[in-house]
Design an enzyme around this catalytic site. Sequence first.
Site, mmCIF file in Angstrom:
data_model
loop_
_atom_site.group_PDB
_atom_site.id
_atom_site.type_symbol
_atom_site.label_atom_id
_atom_site.label_comp_id
_atom_site.label_asym_id
_atom_site.label_seq_id
_atom_site.Cartn_x
_atom_site.Cartn_y
_atom_site.Cartn_z
ATOM 1 N N ASP A 32 0.899 -1.196 0.002
ATOM 2 C CA ASP A 32 -0.108 0.076 -0.017
ATOM 3 C C ASP A 32 1.085 1.354 0.047
ATOM 4 O OD1 ASP A 32 -1.750 2.286 1.138
ATOM 5 O OD2 ASP A 32 -3.358 0.283 1.231
ATOM 6 N N ASN A 88 -12.918 -3.113 3.218
ATOM 7 C CA ASN A 88 -14.222 -2.098 3.388
ATOM 8 C C ASN A 88 -15.010 -2.477 2.177
ATOM 9 O OD1 ASN A 88 -12.744 -1.101 5.644
ATOM 10 N ND2 ASN A 88 -11.378 0.056 4.504
ATOM 11 N N GLN A 95 -14.365 2.815 2.114
ATOM 12 C CA GLN A 95 -14.013 2.332 1.041
ATOM 13 C C GLN A 95 -13.530 3.411 0.004
ATOM 14 O OE1 GLN A 95 -16.202 -0.450 -1.401
ATOM 15 N NE2 GLN A 95 -14.573 -1.405 -2.518
ATOM 16 N N HIS A 101 -10.777 -5.213 -2.692
ATOM 17 C CA HIS A 101 -9.461 -5.536 -2.080
ATOM 18 C C HIS A 101 -9.562 -6.012 -0.642
ATOM 19 C CE1 HIS A 101 -9.965 -1.057 -1.656
ATOM 20 N NE2 HIS A 101 -9.425 -1.199 -0.717
ATOM 21 N N HIS A 103 -7.169 -5.574 2.934
ATOM 22 C CA HIS A 103 -5.792 -5.090 3.372
ATOM 23 C C HIS A 103 -5.153 -6.061 4.192
ATOM 24 C CE1 HIS A 103 -6.691 -0.783 2.869
ATOM 25 N NE2 HIS A 103 -7.788 -1.100 2.547
HETATM 26 P P1 AMP Z 1 -9.925 1.490 0.963
HETATM 27 O O1 AMP Z 1 -9.889 2.601 1.746
HETATM 28 O O2 AMP Z 1 -10.314 0.051 1.652
HETATM 29 O O3 AMP Z 1 -10.548 1.435 -0.434
HETATM 30 O O4 AMP Z 1 -8.138 1.377 0.411
HETATM 31 C C1 AMP Z 1 -7.727 1.974 -0.483
HETATM 32 C C2 AMP Z 1 -6.119 1.728 -0.162
HETATM 33 O O5 AMP Z 1 -5.350 1.800 -1.353
HETATM 34 C C3 AMP Z 1 -5.798 2.866 0.911
HETATM 35 O O6 AMP Z 1 -4.954 2.142 1.991
HETATM 36 C C4 AMP Z 1 -4.584 3.712 -0.050
HETATM 37 O O7 AMP Z 1 -3.509 3.850 0.724
HETATM 38 C C5 AMP Z 1 -4.356 2.575 -1.077
HETATM 39 N N1 AMP Z 1 -4.009 3.020 -2.588
HETATM 40 C C6 AMP Z 1 -4.495 3.986 -3.266
HETATM 41 N N2 AMP Z 1 -3.893 4.188 -4.363
HETATM 42 C C7 AMP Z 1 -2.925 3.409 -4.382
HETATM 43 C C8 AMP Z 1 -1.906 2.741 -5.281
HETATM 44 N N3 AMP Z 1 -1.625 3.642 -6.493
HETATM 45 N N4 AMP Z 1 -0.876 2.078 -4.767
HETATM 46 C C9 AMP Z 1 -0.947 1.403 -3.788
HETATM 47 N N5 AMP Z 1 -1.928 1.830 -2.721
HETATM 48 C C10 AMP Z 1 -2.979 2.600 -3.049
#
Ligand code: AMP
Length: 145
Positions: A32, A88, A95, A101, A103
């Site tokens: 992440d 999420n 989300q 996805h 975590h």
């Molecule tokens: P969520 O809030 O569950 O949708 O999580 C999205 C996650 O994706 C967050 O922890 C972000 O830091 C991560 N994220 C967003 N864009 C990228 C990216 N390009 N590469 C890696 N992680 C990302």
Amino acid sequence: MRDDNCIFCKIANGVIPSETIYEDDMFRVILDLGPASRGHALILPKQHYKDICELEEETAIKVLPLAAKIGNAMKNSLGCAGFNVVQNNGKAAGQTVFHFHVHLIPRYEEGPVMVSWVPGEADPGELTQTGDAIRSALQSEGHIQ
Ligand code: AMP
Ligand code: ZN
């Protein structure tokens, strides 16, 4: 199915580079970019599903065994004491990227990571009413008799 406007479709399929720690025919696991702790990783299916409700069973049954493998490798390589598996669904649940996805958040003894909520107090009548509402939805969707 893939979505041309989805950043996680692009990352999962190697169109956008990422710090990949695992890949097979169905998934890519990346670090992440906004980590909650050292080693925070995301399991991304290569197919586009908005959230857990869209996920196909064939993909779903592979997610937890993969989470266990990666989590175990995190413990062995990073020395974390444990890890959280967080997922999420929907804006209200936090989300922000609408491609399913999972975590994986390594937890270190001294780590400040919080995965928490403020516990309320259950009212027995309200519990029954809430239970009835969910049970009848499950029933009308044919999931319970
Ligand atoms: P969520 O809030 O569950 O949708 O999580 C999205 C996650 O994706 C967050 O922890 C972000 O830091 C991560 N994220 C967003 N864009 C990228 C990216 N390009 N590469 C890696 N992680 C990302
Ligand atoms: Zn996608």
